[in-house]
Write a protein that holds these residues in place. Structure first.
Motif, PDB file in Angstrom:
ATOM      1  N   GLN A 270       4.054   5.783  -9.661  1.00 47.35           N
ATOM      2  CA  GLN A 270       4.083   4.357  -9.377  1.00 47.35           C
ATOM      3  C   GLN A 270       2.759   3.891  -8.792  1.00 47.35           C
ATOM      4  OE1 GLN A 270       6.254   2.867  -5.991  1.00 47.35           O
ATOM      5  NE2 GLN A 270       7.054   1.115  -7.141  1.00 47.35           N
ATOM      6  N   ALA A 271       2.214   4.684  -7.854  1.00 49.78           N
ATOM      7  CA  ALA A 271       0.936   4.323  -7.242  1.00 49.78           C
ATOM      8  C   ALA A 271      -0.187   4.301  -8.276  1.00 49.78           C
ATOM      9  CB  ALA A 271       0.602   5.307  -6.122  1.00 49.78           C
ATOM     10  N   LEU A 272      -0.205   5.290  -9.173  1.00 49.86           N
ATOM     11  CA  LEU A 272      -1.247   5.354 -10.195  1.00 49.86           C
ATOM     12  C   LEU A 272      -1.144   4.176 -11.155  1.00 49.86           C
ATOM     13  CD1 LEU A 272      -3.581   6.901 -11.490  1.00 49.86           C
ATOM     14  CD2 LEU A 272      -1.894   8.174 -12.833  1.00 49.86           C
ATOM     15  N   PHE A 273       0.084   3.853 -11.577  1.00 44.00           N
ATOM     16  CA  PHE A 273       0.275   2.730 -12.501  1.00 44.00           C
ATOM     17  C   PHE A 273      -0.175   1.421 -11.854  1.00 44.00           C
ATOM     18  CE2 PHE A 273       3.436  -0.067 -14.920  1.00 44.00           C
ATOM     19  CZ  PHE A 273       2.574  -0.204 -15.994  1.00 44.00           C
ATOM     20  N   ALA A 274       0.220   1.216 -10.584  1.00 44.45           N
ATOM     21  CA  ALA A 274      -0.187   0.002  -9.879  1.00 44.45           C
ATOM     22  C   ALA A 274      -1.700  -0.034  -9.703  1.00 44.45           C
ATOM     23  CB  ALA A 274       0.508  -0.071  -8.523  1.00 44.45           C
ATOM     24  N   GLY A 275      -2.292   1.124  -9.366  1.00 52.08           N
ATOM     25  CA  GLY A 275      -3.735   1.188  -9.183  1.00 52.08           C
ATOM     26  C   GLY A 275      -4.503   0.882 -10.452  1.00 52.08           C
ATOM     27  N   VAL A 276      -4.022   1.388 -11.571  1.00 58.99           N
ATOM     28  CA  VAL A 276      -4.673   1.129 -12.854  1.00 58.99           C
ATOM     29  C   VAL A 276      -4.589  -0.353 -13.214  1.00 58.99           C
ATOM     30  CG1 VAL A 276      -4.526   1.556 -15.343  1.00 58.99           C
ATOM     31  CG2 VAL A 276      -4.401   3.469 -13.744  1.00 58.99           C
TER      32      VAL A 276
ATOM     33  N   LEU B 147       0.811  -1.213   0.000  1.00 57.11           N
ATOM     34  CA  LEU B 147       0.000   0.000   0.000  1.00 57.11           C
ATOM     35  C   LEU B 147       0.848   1.268   0.000  1.00 57.11           C
ATOM     36  CD1 LEU B 147      -2.685  -1.137   2.606  1.00 57.11           C
ATOM     37  CD2 LEU B 147      -2.741  -1.376   0.110  1.00 57.11           C
ATOM     38  N   ILE B 148       2.168   1.119  -0.051  1.00 52.87           N
ATOM     39  CA  ILE B 148       3.078   2.262  -0.051  1.00 52.87           C
ATOM     40  C   ILE B 148       3.840   2.281  -1.369  1.00 52.87           C
ATOM     41  CG2 ILE B 148       4.951   3.413   1.199  1.00 52.87           C
ATOM     42  CD1 ILE B 148       4.271   1.515   3.550  1.00 52.87           C
ATOM     43  N   HIS B 149       4.034   3.473  -1.917  1.00 50.90           N
ATOM     44  CA  HIS B 149       4.726   3.588  -3.193  1.00 50.90           C
ATOM     45  C   HIS B 149       5.774   4.686  -3.161  1.00 50.90           C
ATOM     46  CE1 HIS B 149       0.986   1.453  -4.097  1.00 50.90           C
ATOM     47  NE2 HIS B 149       1.657   0.885  -5.085  1.00 50.90           N
TER      48      HIS B 149
ATOM     49  N   ILE C 135       8.427  -2.236  -1.666  1.00 46.27           N
ATOM     50  CA  ILE C 135       7.178  -1.488  -1.541  1.00 46.27           C
ATOM     51  C   ILE C 135       6.441  -1.529  -2.876  1.00 46.27           C
ATOM     52  CG2 ILE C 135       7.978   0.053   0.292  1.00 46.27           C
ATOM     53  CD1 ILE C 135       8.473   2.191  -1.786  1.00 46.27           C
ATOM     54  N   GLY C 136       5.134  -1.303  -2.828  1.00 45.30           N
ATOM     55  CA  GLY C 136       4.349  -1.223  -4.052  1.00 45.30           C
ATOM     56  C   GLY C 136       3.389  -2.385  -4.218  1.00 45.30           C
ATOM     57  N   ALA C 137       2.279  -2.126  -4.905  1.00 44.84           N
ATOM     58  CA  ALA C 137       1.207  -3.108  -5.077  1.00 44.84           C
ATOM     59  C   ALA C 137       1.434  -4.063  -6.242  1.00 44.84           C
ATOM     60  CB  ALA C 137      -0.126  -2.376  -5.284  1.00 44.84           C
TER      61      ALA C 137
END
Length: 227
Positions: free
Chosen positions: A90-96, A83-85, A140-142
């Motif tokens: 990076q957060a947007l790319f993982a979320g998409v 849940l940390i980016h 870190i990262g989804a």
């Protein structure tokens, strides 16, 4: 409800929307804190503090294994890291990725199954990173969870191609393409060991799908009986 009122586009499963909102929501808070809009002067260091407290650390994992001690504040890192980016991009790319793949998988799987694939794939990715990688760089990262959804999608495609009598290895084209991109970027800009966690997440998602897909347990039981 009449067919005239039905939407031609299937809505996103709520669990997928929730995962996306949590990922982007946490990143939004960190962004606002870094800009001094939220939390005052101390908020500038929120991201670093979040990494220190919630990122998966191979060193901490090795310590837990060596000492046989599993404090809750460190065990939670097996999932909280997802849940940390590093950045909003990076957060947007993982979320998409979670949105797109979660929607496709959620059209077949139950919401609980989609959540299980994401969570267990994230945990498996962290375990793979901790066991196979000797690095002080925190994870870190989804993406391992997202790669778990890729694994689930691959399994669905693998089944579909089998039903159509086509070559089932084509189902692995997506993961092959993504790994190829990572290889190119690694050669150009230097390789990061987090790809091990991504592969762990993919394998976990593919394997879990055998059991959590509707009728999966029955299908597996029938195969074992035939053997």
């Amino acid at each position: 409800m009449s067919s005239d009122n039905m939407s031609p586009v299937n809505p996103l499963p709520p669990v997928v929307t929730a995962l996306f909102l949590v990922i982007i929501g946490i990143e939004a808070v960190l962004q606002l804190g870094a800009r001094g809009i939220l939390g005052g002067a101390d908020a500038v260091g929120w991201r670093l503090e979040a990494v220190q407290r919630y990122a998966f650390s191979g060193e901490i994992f090795d310590w837990m294994v060596a000492n046989g001690r599993w404090p809750a504040e460190h065990v939670i890192r097996l999932l909280s890291y997802a849940l940390i980016h590093v950045s909003f991009t990076q957060a947007l790319f993982a979320g998409v990725m979670v949105l797109a793949l979660g929607k496709m998988v959620g059209e077949v799987f139950s919401q609980l199954a989609v959540l299980a694939v994401f969570v267990l794939s994230a945990v498996t990715g962290a375990l793979a990173y901790g066991l196979l990688v000797d690095s002080r760089v925190p994870l870190i990262g989804a993406f391992p969870g997202a790669y778990g959804l890729i694994g689930a999608f691959t399994y669905l495609l693998w089944l579909r191609l089998g039903q159509l009598g086509e070559t089932q290895t084509r189902a692995f084209s997506l993961i092959g393409f993504l790994m190829g991109i990572q290889l190119v970027f690694g050669l150009l800009f230097g390789s990061q060991p987090d790809w091990v966690a991504d592969i762990g997440g993919f394998v976990s998602g593919f394997t879990l799908s055998v059991f959590v897909i509707p009728g999966g347990w029955r299908r597996m039981r029938d195969r074992l009986r035939h053997r």
